[in-house]
Design a protein around this motif. Structure first.
Motif, PDB file in Angstrom:
ATOM      1  N   VAL A 513       0.979  -0.952   0.121  1.00  0.00           N
ATOM      2  CA  VAL A 513       0.179  -0.052   0.141  1.00  0.00           C
ATOM      3  C   VAL A 513       0.995   1.648   0.214  1.00  0.00           C
ATOM      4  O   VAL A 513       1.737   1.439   0.763  1.00  0.00           O
ATOM      5  N   ALA A 514       0.294   1.749  -0.856  1.00  0.00           N
ATOM      6  CA  ALA A 514       1.131   3.112  -0.992  1.00  0.00           C
ATOM      7  C   ALA A 514       0.822   4.450  -0.272  1.00  0.00           C
ATOM      8  O   ALA A 514      -0.661   4.870  -0.391  1.00  0.00           O
ATOM      9  N   VAL A 515       2.012   5.328   1.125  1.00  0.00           N
ATOM     10  CA  VAL A 515       0.887   6.187   1.701  1.00  0.00           C
ATOM     11  C   VAL A 515       1.501   7.300   1.371  1.00  0.00           C
ATOM     12  O   VAL A 515       3.011   7.683   1.599  1.00  0.00           O
ATOM     13  N   GLU A 516       0.908   8.257   0.679  1.00  0.00           N
ATOM     14  CA  GLU A 516       1.403   9.635   0.190  1.00  0.00           C
ATOM     15  C   GLU A 516       1.160  10.376   0.825  1.00  0.00           C
ATOM     16  O   GLU A 516       2.261  11.871   1.046  1.00  0.00           O
ATOM     17  N   HIS A 517       0.255  11.515   1.441  1.00  0.00           N
ATOM     18  CA  HIS A 517       0.079  12.100   2.393  1.00  0.00           C
ATOM     19  C   HIS A 517      -0.955  11.521   3.535  1.00  0.00           C
ATOM     20  O   HIS A 517      -1.499  11.161   4.364  1.00  0.00           O
ATOM     21  N   PRO A 518      -0.820  12.700   4.999  1.00  0.00           N
ATOM     22  CA  PRO A 518      -0.254  12.724   6.477  1.00  0.00           C
ATOM     23  C   PRO A 518      -1.790  11.985   6.229  1.00  0.00           C
ATOM     24  O   PRO A 518      -2.334  11.434   7.041  1.00  0.00           O
ATOM     25  N   ASP A 519      -3.635  12.086   5.713  1.00  0.00           N
ATOM     26  CA  ASP A 519      -4.696  12.189   6.297  1.00  0.00           C
ATOM     27  C   ASP A 519      -4.479   9.667   5.687  1.00  0.00           C
ATOM     28  O   ASP A 519      -5.166   9.398   6.030  1.00  0.00           O
ATOM     29  N   GLU A 520      -3.498   9.730   4.947  1.00  0.00           N
ATOM     30  CA  GLU A 520      -4.099   8.268   4.750  1.00  0.00           C
ATOM     31  C   GLU A 520      -3.293   7.567   5.793  1.00  0.00           C
ATOM     32  O   GLU A 520      -3.557   6.027   5.788  1.00  0.00           O
ATOM     33  N   VAL A 521      -2.598   8.165   6.289  1.00  0.00           N
ATOM     34  CA  VAL A 521      -1.988   7.094   7.743  1.00  0.00           C
ATOM     35  C   VAL A 521      -2.805   6.776   8.672  1.00  0.00           C
ATOM     36  O   VAL A 521      -2.482   4.996   8.542  1.00  0.00           O
ATOM     37  N   ARG A 522      -3.597   7.153   8.999  1.00  0.00           N
ATOM     38  CA  ARG A 522      -4.623   6.326   9.722  1.00  0.00           C
ATOM     39  C   ARG A 522      -5.222   5.142   9.858  1.00  0.00           C
ATOM     40  O   ARG A 522      -5.371   4.221   9.945  1.00  0.00           O
ATOM     41  N   PRO A 523      -5.722   5.542   8.607  1.00  0.00           N
ATOM     42  CA  PRO A 523      -6.907   4.739   7.960  1.00  0.00           C
ATOM     43  C   PRO A 523      -5.763   3.313   7.263  1.00  0.00           C
ATOM     44  O   PRO A 523      -6.342   2.165   7.058  1.00  0.00           O
ATOM     45  N   ALA A 524      -5.002   3.943   6.687  1.00  0.00           N
ATOM     46  CA  ALA A 524      -3.880   3.055   6.129  1.00  0.00           C
ATOM     47  C   ALA A 524      -3.296   1.994   7.157  1.00  0.00           C
ATOM     48  O   ALA A 524      -3.580   0.421   7.242  1.00  0.00           O
ATOM     49  N   LEU A 525      -3.112   2.373   8.275  1.00  0.00           N
ATOM     50  CA  LEU A 525      -2.352   1.015   9.601  1.00  0.00           C
ATOM     51  C   LEU A 525      -3.719   0.211  10.311  1.00  0.00           C
ATOM     52  O   LEU A 525      -3.220  -0.788  10.251  1.00  0.00           O
ATOM     53  N   GLU A 526      -5.101   1.135  10.333  1.00  0.00           N
ATOM     54  CA  GLU A 526      -6.566   0.497  10.917  1.00  0.00           C
ATOM     55  C   GLU A 526      -6.182  -0.989   9.771  1.00  0.00           C
ATOM     56  O   GLU A 526      -6.748  -2.269  10.422  1.00  0.00           O
ATOM     57  N   SER A 527      -6.673  -0.643   8.577  1.00  0.00           N
ATOM     58  CA  SER A 527      -6.943  -2.132   7.820  1.00  0.00           C
ATOM     59  C   SER A 527      -5.064  -2.359   7.806  1.00  0.00           C
ATOM     60  O   SER A 527      -5.921  -4.172   7.549  1.00  0.00           O
ATOM     61  N   ALA A 528      -3.855  -2.160   7.382  1.00  0.00           N
ATOM     62  CA  ALA A 528      -3.085  -2.915   8.364  1.00  0.00           C
ATOM     63  C   ALA A 528      -3.268  -4.002   8.938  1.00  0.00           C
ATOM     64  O   ALA A 528      -3.135  -5.558   9.023  1.00  0.00           O
ATOM     65  N   LEU A 529      -3.710  -4.002  10.000  1.00  0.00           N
ATOM     66  CA  LEU A 529      -3.637  -3.684  11.366  1.00  0.00           C
ATOM     67  C   LEU A 529      -5.014  -5.202  12.005  1.00  0.00           C
ATOM     68  O   LEU A 529      -5.068  -5.996  12.301  1.00  0.00           O
ATOM     69  N   GLU A 530      -5.531  -4.864  11.167  1.00  0.00           N
ATOM     70  CA  GLU A 530      -6.942  -5.785  11.243  1.00  0.00           C
ATOM     71  C   GLU A 530      -6.724  -6.951   9.511  1.00  0.00           C
ATOM     72  O   GLU A 530      -7.506  -8.004   9.096  1.00  0.00           O
ATOM     73  N   ALA A 531      -6.147  -7.143   9.494  1.00  0.00           N
ATOM     74  CA  ALA A 531      -5.636  -7.768   7.505  1.00  0.00           C
ATOM     75  C   ALA A 531      -5.241  -9.282   8.408  1.00  0.00           C
ATOM     76  O   ALA A 531      -4.822  -9.310   9.798  1.00  0.00           O
ATOM     77  N   ASP A 532      -5.233 -10.579   7.727  1.00  0.00           N
ATOM     78  CA  ASP A 532      -4.778 -11.629   7.791  1.00  0.00           C
ATOM     79  C   ASP A 532      -3.826 -11.917   6.818  1.00  0.00           C
ATOM     80  O   ASP A 532      -3.717 -13.202   6.505  1.00  0.00           O
ATOM     81  N   GLU A 533      -3.461 -11.212   6.761  1.00  0.00           N
ATOM     82  CA  GLU A 533      -1.911 -11.248   5.985  1.00  0.00           C
ATOM     83  C   GLU A 533      -0.864 -10.020   5.992  1.00  0.00           C
ATOM     84  O   GLU A 533      -0.958  -9.000   6.384  1.00  0.00           O
ATOM     85  N   HIS A 534       0.396 -10.733   5.151  1.00  0.00           N
ATOM     86  CA  HIS A 534       0.830  -9.247   5.698  1.00  0.00           C
ATOM     87  C   HIS A 534       1.129  -8.550   4.873  1.00  0.00           C
ATOM     88  O   HIS A 534       0.977  -8.282   3.725  1.00  0.00           O
ATOM     89  N   VAL A 535       1.289  -7.329   5.184  1.00  0.00           N
ATOM     90  CA  VAL A 535       0.778  -6.110   4.668  1.00  0.00           C
ATOM     91  C   VAL A 535       2.404  -5.080   4.948  1.00  0.00           C
ATOM     92  O   VAL A 535       3.088  -4.520   5.524  1.00  0.00           O
ATOM     93  N   VAL A 536       2.789  -4.538   3.525  1.00  0.00           N
ATOM     94  CA  VAL A 536       3.799  -3.583   3.433  1.00  0.00           C
ATOM     95  C   VAL A 536       3.483  -2.434   3.576  1.00  0.00           C
ATOM     96  O   VAL A 536       2.684  -1.672   1.994  1.00  0.00           O
ATOM     97  N   LEU A 537       3.294  -1.151   4.190  1.00  0.00           N
ATOM     98  CA  LEU A 537       3.185   0.579   4.218  1.00  0.00           C
ATOM     99  C   LEU A 537       3.772   0.906   3.300  1.00  0.00           C
ATOM    100  O   LEU A 537       5.325   1.528   4.066  1.00  0.00           O
ATOM    101  N   ASP A 538       4.210   1.791   2.556  1.00  0.00           N
ATOM    102  CA  ASP A 538       5.425   2.069   1.782  1.00  0.00           C
ATOM    103  C   ASP A 538       5.170   3.445   2.229  1.00  0.00           C
ATOM    104  O   ASP A 538       3.773   4.589   0.850  1.00  0.00           O
ATOM    105  N   VAL A 539       5.301   3.913   3.056  1.00  0.00           N
ATOM    106  CA  VAL A 539       4.805   6.141   3.549  1.00  0.00           C
ATOM    107  C   VAL A 539       6.147   6.630   2.913  1.00  0.00           C
ATOM    108  O   VAL A 539       7.297   6.699   3.371  1.00  0.00           O
ATOM    109  N   ARG A 540       5.757   7.393   2.819  1.00  0.00           N
ATOM    110  CA  ARG A 540       6.467   8.816   1.736  1.00  0.00           C
ATOM    111  C   ARG A 540       6.580   9.549   2.322  1.00  0.00           C
ATOM    112  O   ARG A 540       6.191  10.085   3.051  1.00  0.00           O
ATOM    113  N   THR A 541       8.157   9.423   3.048  1.00  0.00           N
ATOM    114  CA  THR A 541       8.598  10.004   4.485  1.00  0.00           C
ATOM    115  C   THR A 541       9.174  11.652   4.069  1.00  0.00           C
ATOM    116  O   THR A 541      10.345  11.437   3.502  1.00  0.00           O
ATOM    117  N   ASP A 542       9.677  12.318   5.685  1.00  0.00           N
ATOM    118  CA  ASP A 542      10.396  13.379   4.503  1.00  0.00           C
ATOM    119  C   ASP A 542      12.159  12.768   5.421  1.00  0.00           C
ATOM    120  O   ASP A 542      12.352  13.083   7.063  1.00  0.00           O
TER     121      ASP A 542
END
Length: 553
Positions: A513-542
């Motif tokens: 999952v690509a995460v490029e904006h701050p408002d995407e961080v929380r929902p991406a984390l919530e979805s990943a933590l609820e998944a029953d598979e390994h999830v990689v969050l690709d977060v573009r950081t400063d």
């Protein structure tokens, strides 16, 4: 006659080993056969370093030795970094490796000129390193390895076994498998009582717990001591999870970057009770440097008495669970009172820092590229209290989770420090999920570290484990780049080509999952933590984001 490799599997089974971490070769397939026949899981890593990391993580989380198995030569030496890491983490571990015969010619396959090269290589990074060239010694060497790994200060052991023993039928008498394991005698109650006298009389005192408490699984006893003393608790920088961070006594960490509340506590301390900190270690040297010259330091530790980095008022060595239990009983009756003004000063510093961190978060919350502090804050909000965090060398897995994450459960931050190798979190997270399948596991890593261990996503798929990997993708070896900038060095050799981490993850068969904006961080984390598979969050950081410890502390 029995297969030599099967004899290894038998001893591992007799020591209650339930899973092993391997990268097999022709020298070790008979071990794998024996493990399979005994219903012991054989988990394939994609590099021997990663197998050692998984065994290290297993040891940290269970208290029983994690077992890694490698082939001779490069298989063993590839694992050496992971073994050294386990040594600095006081993690019980047994590395079993094939080695060449004593009469092997020079420059043999998997060898150099010295057939004892591998044993010698492991000696400085283990509690015991040995090679076995007599079949009858195989059971005794392996059984002793489990004793050495778990008694006193836990740590790794290397057992090299002649490849000819592992690959052939050998004659091992039944008597060779007989073994009585060592049991440790707890220290006397009188020794604990005598050692605590300087702590009892001090009005300004600090509790300083290190990783030894975690390895002893003695959190309840430690908290009872803290409650009896009613004093500030300061942890070594690299083990912020040695004490529950949401306990009112927690005053932060010291070492490399010092929390102001921890500085206030230690700089005025009359006495310090150091628990689970090796007296000869860097962490003891930090304690000596941060306290007054006339402070009384009492050491409770599990290892042998060593020359300390500070003056010591007393030592008590032995099982820390028993020592702390006895100390809690004593202190509940005799502790006296901590100076209320001193305690209030430390608490005020802690509250001030919390307020300034909150203000810093609000100032950067909408920033793009994403500020890592936003990731830390959102992760703490959405994750379970006992989430296991794995961390790496560098900023993403080291500075940020050290500075800005609240560890509410002890032994919940598994990281590569103090040896500080890169590429630790993904294999560590795989092992953590195998050990604790019902707990959330989040791997924090930068793009540089991820490129060193992304192959372990294949292991995540093979083991069907559902950890979450958060990659702070800033196209830099960020910690070194920031050091170059701040100290006037040339900014060279620290760029990483912009990499589509999410697409790379998908190629392994996990969700990216690509995460490029701050408002995407929380929902991406919530979805990943609820998944029953390994999830990689690709977060573009400063990459230029300033650490909390530099901005505020």
């Amino acid at each position: 006659m029995t297969k030599g490799g099967d004899s290894v599997a038998r001893v591992l089974a007799e020591n209650d080993v339930s899973e092993t971490y391997v990268l097999l070769g022709n020298q070790t397939v008979d071990i794998a056969d024996g493990l399979f026949e005994r219903d012991i899981d054989v988990v394939t890593a994609r590099h021997e370093y990663n197998a050692a990391v998984m065994a290290d993580t297993y040891g940290r989380l269970t208290g029983s030795p994690g077992v890694a198995i490698t082939v001779a030569g490069p298989g063993a030496t590839n694992a050496l970094t992971g073994v050294a890491q386990a040594y600095t983490a006081a993690s019980p571990m047994v590395l079993v490796s094939a080695v060449l015969p004593e009469d092997a010619p020079t420059e043999s396959l998997h060898g150099v000129d010295d057939p004892y090269f591998v044993q010698k290589a492991f000696e400085p990074a283990t509690k015991w390193s040995t090679q076995v060239h007599d079949p009858e010694r195989v059971p005794a060497a392996l059984n002793r390895a489990f004793d050495v790994a778990t008694t006193g200060r836990p740590g790794p052991v290397f057992v090299g076994i002649d490849e000819e023993i592992l690959m052939e039928a050998v004659d091992i008498p039944e008597s060779a498998f007989e073994w009585t394991h060592i049991s440790e005698t707890p220290p006397s109650a009188e020794a604990v009582v005598d050692a605590l006298e300087p702590i009892e009389r001090a009005e300004k005192r600090v509790l300083y717990p290190g990783k030894g408490v975690l390895r002893a699984f003695a959190t309840d006893e430690l908290v009872a001591v803290a409650d009896a003393l009613d004093c500030p608790v300061v942890c070594p920088r690299h083990y912020p999870d040695s004490f529950p961070n949401d306990h009112e006594a927690f005053a932060g960490t010291v070492g490399m970057s010092d929390h102001p509340a921890a500085v206030a506590a230690l700089s005025e301390a009359e006495a310090v009770l150091s628990v689970g900190v090796r007296p000869s270690s860097h962490e003891a040297a930090v304690l000596d440097d941060r306290t007054p010259d006339d402070v009384d330091i009492v050491y409770f530790d599990s290892g042998a008495v060593e020359f300390p980095q500070s003056d010591a008022a007393a030592f008590v060595n032995g099982d820390l669970s028993a020592v702390l239990g006895a100390a809690a009983d004593v202190l509940s009756e005799t502790a006296g009172a901590t100076d209320p003004d001193y305690r209030a000063t430390v608490r005020a510093e802690a509250e001030r820092v919390t307020e300034e961190v909150d203000a810093y978060l609000e100032a950067v919350r909408d920033q793009t590229p994403i500020h890592p502090l936003v990731i830390m804050a959102e992760l703490r909000d959405v994750a379970d209290d006992d989430v296991i965090i794995t961390g790496d060398a560098g900023a993403a897995g080291g500075a940020w989770p050290n500075d800005a994450f609240e560890y509410r459960a002890t032994n919940s931050f598994q990281h590569s420090r103090l040896y500080d190798s890169m590429g630790f979190p993904v294999p560590a997270g795989n092992a953590a999920k195998l050990v604790e399948p019902d707990r959330q596991v989040v791997n924090l890593i930068g793009d540089g570290g991820f490129l060193m261990c992304n192959m372990e996503l294949a292991t995540a798929v093979a083991t069907e484990t559902d950890a979450v990997t958060v990659v702070m993708n800033d196209a830099k070896y960020g910690m070194i780049w920031n050091y170059q900038r701040s100290d006037g060095h040339a900014e060279i050799a620290t760029d990483i080509p912009t990499t589509d981490i999410a697409a790379m993850a998908e190629s392994f068969g996990v969700r990216g999952v690509a995460v490029e904006h701050p408002d995407e961080v929380r929902p991406a984390l919530e979805s990943a933590l609820e998944a029953d598979e390994h999830v990689v969050l690709d977060v573009r950081t400063d990459p230029a984001a300033e650490y909390v410890s530099r901005k505020i502390w």
